[in-house]
Design an enzyme around this catalytic site. Sequence first.
Site, PDB file in Angstrom:
ATOM      1  N   HIS A 108      -5.611   6.828  -2.723  1.00  0.00           N
ATOM      2  CA  HIS A 108      -6.472   5.969  -2.295  1.00  0.00           C
ATOM      3  C   HIS A 108      -7.761   5.858  -3.400  1.00  0.00           C
ATOM      4  O   HIS A 108      -8.016   6.725  -3.907  1.00  0.00           O
ATOM      5  CB  HIS A 108      -7.250   6.412  -0.932  1.00  0.00           C
ATOM      6  CG  HIS A 108      -6.175   6.232  -0.039  1.00  0.00           C
ATOM      7  ND1 HIS A 108      -5.960   7.402   1.067  1.00  0.00           N
ATOM      8  CD2 HIS A 108      -5.227   5.411   0.454  1.00  0.00           C
ATOM      9  CE1 HIS A 108      -5.017   7.099   1.847  1.00  0.00           C
ATOM     10  NE2 HIS A 108      -4.643   5.936   1.712  1.00  0.00           N
ATOM     11  N   TYR A 111      -9.857   2.267   1.320  1.00  0.00           N
ATOM     12  CA  TYR A 111     -10.333   2.314   2.907  1.00  0.00           C
ATOM     13  C   TYR A 111     -11.408   1.169   3.038  1.00  0.00           C
ATOM     14  O   TYR A 111     -12.032   0.915   2.189  1.00  0.00           O
ATOM     15  CB  TYR A 111     -11.055   3.672   3.110  1.00  0.00           C
ATOM     16  CG  TYR A 111     -10.032   4.687   3.594  1.00  0.00           C
ATOM     17  CD1 TYR A 111      -8.819   4.747   3.319  1.00  0.00           C
ATOM     18  CD2 TYR A 111     -10.572   5.869   4.180  1.00  0.00           C
ATOM     19  CE1 TYR A 111      -7.953   5.737   3.597  1.00  0.00           C
ATOM     20  CE2 TYR A 111      -9.826   7.048   4.425  1.00  0.00           C
ATOM     21  CZ  TYR A 111      -8.711   6.739   4.233  1.00  0.00           C
ATOM     22  OH  TYR A 111      -7.595   7.670   4.603  1.00  0.00           O
ATOM     23  N   HIS A 150       0.661  -1.344   0.028  1.00  0.00           N
ATOM     24  CA  HIS A 150       0.013   0.145   0.035  1.00  0.00           C
ATOM     25  C   HIS A 150       0.673   1.325   0.105  1.00  0.00           C
ATOM     26  O   HIS A 150       0.735   2.188  -0.881  1.00  0.00           O
ATOM     27  CB  HIS A 150      -0.848   0.052   1.424  1.00  0.00           C
ATOM     28  CG  HIS A 150      -1.973   1.191   1.367  1.00  0.00           C
ATOM     29  ND1 HIS A 150      -3.058   1.147   1.150  1.00  0.00           N
ATOM     30  CD2 HIS A 150      -1.565   2.400   1.714  1.00  0.00           C
ATOM     31  CE1 HIS A 150      -3.810   2.487   1.392  1.00  0.00           C
ATOM     32  NE2 HIS A 150      -2.568   3.154   1.961  1.00  0.00           N
ATOM     33  N   GLU A 151       1.900   1.189   0.902  1.00  0.00           N
ATOM     34  CA  GLU A 151       2.423   2.588   0.874  1.00  0.00           C
ATOM     35  C   GLU A 151       3.594   2.617  -0.272  1.00  0.00           C
ATOM     36  O   GLU A 151       3.732   3.797  -0.830  1.00  0.00           O
ATOM     37  CB  GLU A 151       3.760   2.577   2.465  1.00  0.00           C
ATOM     38  CG  GLU A 151       2.500   2.553   3.460  1.00  0.00           C
ATOM     39  CD  GLU A 151       1.654   3.748   3.571  1.00  0.00           C
ATOM     40  OE1 GLU A 151       1.646   4.766   3.008  1.00  0.00           O
ATOM     41  OE2 GLU A 151       0.534   3.467   4.513  1.00  0.00           O
ATOM     42  N   HIS A 203       1.643   4.450  -2.949  1.00  0.00           N
ATOM     43  CA  HIS A 203       1.468   5.822  -2.942  1.00  0.00           C
ATOM     44  C   HIS A 203       3.133   6.500  -3.516  1.00  0.00           C
ATOM     45  O   HIS A 203       3.016   7.452  -4.275  1.00  0.00           O
ATOM     46  CB  HIS A 203       1.596   6.137  -1.444  1.00  0.00           C
ATOM     47  CG  HIS A 203       0.296   6.103  -0.731  1.00  0.00           C
ATOM     48  ND1 HIS A 203      -0.979   6.631  -1.387  1.00  0.00           N
ATOM     49  CD2 HIS A 203      -0.367   5.719   0.406  1.00  0.00           C
ATOM     50  CE1 HIS A 203      -2.031   6.436  -0.843  1.00  0.00           C
ATOM     51  NE2 HIS A 203      -1.531   5.800   0.201  1.00  0.00           N
TER      52      HIS A 203
HETATM   53 ZN   LIG Z   1      -2.858   5.259   2.276  1.00  0.00          ZN
END
Ligand SMILES: [Zn+2]
Length: 249
Positions: free
Chosen positions: A157, A204, A147-148, A151
Amino acid sequence: KDLLALVLRETLLTSSQQELSGLRTTERNPERISIVHGDIAVLNDSLKNADPCTAKGCKWPKSGKYVYVPYIISSAYSQEQRNIILGGMESFHLSTCIRFVPWNSDDCSYIYFESKDGCWSFVGRQDNGQYLSLQKNGCLYHGTVQHEILHALGFHHEQCRSDRDKYVCINKKNIEPGQFARNFKKEQTNNLGTPYDFYSIMHYGKYDFSINGQPTIFARADPYFDWGHAKHMSSNDINRINKLYECCK
Ligand SMILES: [Zn+2]
C-alpha cells in the site's frame, strides 16, 4: 462510501479459507495464514518480514521480453465476473511487460482467482501457487482487480511506504481500535525512485478504517486535500511495475 473502503476492509480468515489446505503444500495449515494491512495475506512465520520484493525473490521471473504470470480463474465466477478479471489482467498487458497466461501443469507458481471472504492477496510470488481472493459481492471492480494483482506482483500500500511520514500523517485516534491500527504500519519498501502518489490505486482513502468519520490520514502539505477515489492504476503505478520488472530492458 467508496470502492476502496470496501476493498480495504479488514478481512479475517474464516473456515472458508481452510479450503486452502487442499491446494498448496506451503499453506497446508490454514492457521499459518493471516491477513494484514487490510487485504494482504501472509504466512505467520513471515509476518515480521515484509521486505522489498527484489530482496525476497518474490518477483515473477522474466523470460525474454516478458514476465509470464500463470493464472487460474475459479469456475465459481459468472462469465461477466470472469470478464472483469480478464479486463483487469488485460490492462497490465497494455502498459507493462507482464503477461498473464492460462496455467498449465508445468507451472509451479500461479495466481488462483477465487471468490473467498473479502478481497485480498499475498505480496509477491509465492512458491506452489497462491490464492487471490475477489469475493463475488464487493470485489469485482476494475480498480480492485488491479489493486490485488499489484499486491501479487510485489507491491505494498502506498501509505505504508518507507518514506510516507514526509507526505502523510496517520491520525491514530481516529482509527477503529483493535487490529486496524496495524493496517497503517510503515514498511521497508523499495520505492523504485518514484514519487509518493496520492492517486495510486494502492493508496488507502483519507477516511478508511475511521471510527468517528474523521480522517485517519492527512496529507502534510494540505490537511484539506482529499484522495482515495482512484478507479484504476495511476501512471506511477504503471511506472513502478515497469521499473521493478525492468520492462524497458
Ligand atoms: Zn491492498
